[in-house]
Design a protein around this motif. Structure first.
Motif, PDB file in Angstrom:
ATOM      1  N   LEU A 175     -13.374  -1.706  -3.822  1.00 27.27           N
ATOM      2  CA  LEU A 175     -12.640  -2.774  -4.517  1.00 27.27           C
ATOM      3  C   LEU A 175     -13.209  -4.125  -4.096  1.00 27.27           C
ATOM      4  CD1 LEU A 175      -8.910  -1.564  -4.371  1.00 27.27           C
ATOM      5  CD2 LEU A 175     -10.410  -1.660  -6.363  1.00 27.27           C
ATOM      6  N   ILE A 216      -8.228  -6.109   1.484  1.00 25.27           N
ATOM      7  CA  ILE A 216      -8.225  -5.047   0.477  1.00 25.27           C
ATOM      8  C   ILE A 216      -9.568  -4.336   0.463  1.00 25.27           C
ATOM      9  CG2 ILE A 216      -8.099  -4.575  -2.001  1.00 25.27           C
ATOM     10  CD1 ILE A 216      -6.073  -6.875  -2.203  1.00 25.27           C
ATOM     11  N   ASN A 217     -10.653  -5.090   0.581  1.00 32.23           N
ATOM     12  CA  ASN A 217     -11.983  -4.484   0.576  1.00 32.23           C
ATOM     13  C   ASN A 217     -12.222  -3.628   1.816  1.00 32.23           C
ATOM     14  OD1 ASN A 217     -15.242  -5.148   1.291  1.00 32.23           O
ATOM     15  ND2 ASN A 217     -14.761  -4.360  -0.749  1.00 32.23           N
ATOM     16  N   TYR A 222      -2.293   3.498  -3.801  1.00 31.99           N
ATOM     17  CA  TYR A 222      -2.487   2.301  -4.613  1.00 31.99           C
ATOM     18  C   TYR A 222      -2.234   1.051  -3.769  1.00 31.99           C
ATOM     19  CZ  TYR A 222      -2.061   5.154  -8.883  1.00 31.99           C
ATOM     20  OH  TYR A 222      -2.232   6.085  -9.878  1.00 31.99           O
ATOM     21  N   ILE A 223      -2.894  -0.028  -4.149  1.00 35.10           N
ATOM     22  CA  ILE A 223      -2.496  -1.356  -3.691  1.00 35.10           C
ATOM     23  C   ILE A 223      -1.788  -2.011  -4.868  1.00 35.10           C
ATOM     24  CG2 ILE A 223      -3.326  -3.664  -3.092  1.00 35.10           C
ATOM     25  CD1 ILE A 223      -5.491  -2.310  -1.426  1.00 35.10           C
ATOM     26  N   ILE A 249       0.875  -1.169   0.000  1.00 34.29           N
ATOM     27  CA  ILE A 249       0.000   0.000   0.000  1.00 34.29           C
ATOM     28  C   ILE A 249       0.910   1.215   0.000  1.00 34.29           C
ATOM     29  CG2 ILE A 249      -1.808   1.268   1.212  1.00 34.29           C
ATOM     30  CD1 ILE A 249      -2.588  -1.342   2.591  1.00 34.29           C
ATOM     31  N   ALA A 295     -10.239  -0.462   0.966  1.00 32.79           N
ATOM     32  CA  ALA A 295     -10.865   0.272  -0.136  1.00 32.79           C
ATOM     33  C   ALA A 295     -12.198  -0.397  -0.433  1.00 32.79           C
ATOM     34  CB  ALA A 295      -9.965   0.272  -1.367  1.00 32.79           C
ATOM     35  N   CYS A 353      -6.943   3.332  -5.034  1.00 26.99           N
ATOM     36  CA  CYS A 353      -7.828   3.302  -3.861  1.00 26.99           C
ATOM     37  C   CYS A 353      -8.477   4.658  -3.589  1.00 26.99           C
ATOM     38  CB  CYS A 353      -7.052   2.848  -2.635  1.00 26.99           C
ATOM     39  SG  CYS A 353      -6.343   1.200  -2.789  1.00 26.99           S
ATOM     40  N   GLU A 354      -7.646   5.644  -3.256  1.00 26.78           N
ATOM     41  CA  GLU A 354      -8.203   6.941  -2.893  1.00 26.78           C
ATOM     42  C   GLU A 354      -7.143   8.012  -3.072  1.00 26.78           C
ATOM     43  OE1 GLU A 354      -7.132   6.545   1.861  1.00 26.78           O
ATOM     44  OE2 GLU A 354      -9.224   6.638   1.244  1.00 26.78           O
TER      45      GLU A 354
END
Length: 316
Positions: free
Chosen positions: A297, A290-291, A273-274, A147, A294, A163-164
């Motif tokens: 995702l 991951i969810n 980003y992932i 991340i 984010a 992601c954001e």
């Protein structure tokens, strides 16, 4: 040929050809590693490593090809193990995340707490480093995913899941001259002071450097740089310079002696980003982590982005 021999050779390469360090990392002996690599070389009829006396000094040309294939083979072996574990032990295993200090300290605690509650049998590990180090951890298989920010962009071996966006802020102690400046803050005001900021902040392709260049200003002096946001704030308190860091890293409760000045209008947003290898088999709990980080995702979206060209659309 044994998988153990491939693993030994690859570990020596990853430890800058230092056999002693490789042996320590693998919890075995240096003579044992050397012997197994020699046996592998005899079987293949080539030298993987070039030696000067007993010391490994470089990798041969055919050795580079062998190590590249060895890395792929060992990664596929791990994927096969993951597939088996997914069906026999779906709620247990291990997950290693590589991330920056700022993400680990300010963005992940609540997510980690929720994940641990859901998956108490999963051994969770968080490794920290600069964006380029994080990317290499994922490439080498030392972490399941990273991340980090857009600094990962240049690594072609990874797929990035957007992601954001996050913004920068200026942090100053009491009675600092910037507190008396016009509002909103102008980049010319900021340029008059030395900065305390991230190690990568003024790289030529960073949005901070671009903002100063766009304003036709010389890049400011960096009094101190660090990957650790708490270290940056410590030196801002000492008056070493003006802090320029992620806005999320300012905590009203613990940073009451510091003042936050919004700088989101001065610099383009940075994106989180992932980053994953597209050839990695993801366990179910990896998708869930991951969810949690984010929420937009989903598993379907993650699979699609891993195996199809990524369009950098942050509206997902």
């Amino acid at each position: 040929m044994k998988l153990q021999q491939l693993r030994y050779a690859l570990e020596v390469y990853r430890h800058n050809l230092n056999v002693s360090e490789a042996a320590e990392a693998l919890f075995t002996s240096q003579p044992g590693i050397s012997k197994q690599i020699r046996l592998l070389e005899e079987e293949l009829g080539i030298q993987i490593f070039i030696r000067s006396g007993k010391r490994v000094v470089s990798v041969s040309q055919p050795g580079k090809a062998v190590l590249e294939l060895a890395e792929r083979i060992l990664r596929d072996v791990q994927n096969i193990k993951n597939i088996g574990s997914e069906f026999t032990e779906h709620d247990s295993g291990s997950l290693t995340i590589a991330t920056t200090h700022t993400q680990a300290r300010y963005a992940l605690p609540a997510i980690v707490a929720e994940f641990v509650q859901r998956y108490p049998k999963v051994r969770l590990s968080i490794k920290q480093g600069s964006p380029d180090v994080l990317a290499q951890m994922v490439v080498n298989g030392e972490a399941d995913f990273a991340i980090a920010t857009e600094a990962l962009e240049e690594n072609g071996e990874l797929r990035k899941l957007p992601c954001e966006a996050w913004t920068h802020a200026v942090i100053v102690p009491d009675d600092h001259p910037l507190l008396d400046c016009r509002h909103p803050l102008a980049i010319e005001d900021l340029a008059a002071f030395p900065l305390v900021t991230y190690e990568f902040a003024l790289n030529h392709n960073n949005n901070i450097a671009r903002a100063f260049q766009k304003a036709r200003l010389d890049l400011p002096t960096v009094a101190l740089s660090s990957a650790d946001t708490d270290v940056l704030k410590t030196y801002v308190r000492l008056g070493l310079g003006v802090g320029l860091m992620a806005k999320m890293a300012y905590d009203v409760k613990t940073d009451g002696d510091l003042h936050l000045i919004d700088a989101s209008h001065l610099f383009e947003p940075s994106h989180t980003y992932i980053a994953l290898r597209p050839d990695t088999y993801l366990r179910g709990y990896t998708y869930d982590f991951i969810n949690l980080f984010a929420p937009k995702l989903t598993r379907t979206q993650i699979d699609k982005m891993l195996y199809e060209p990524i369009e950098e659309d942050f509206s997902i």
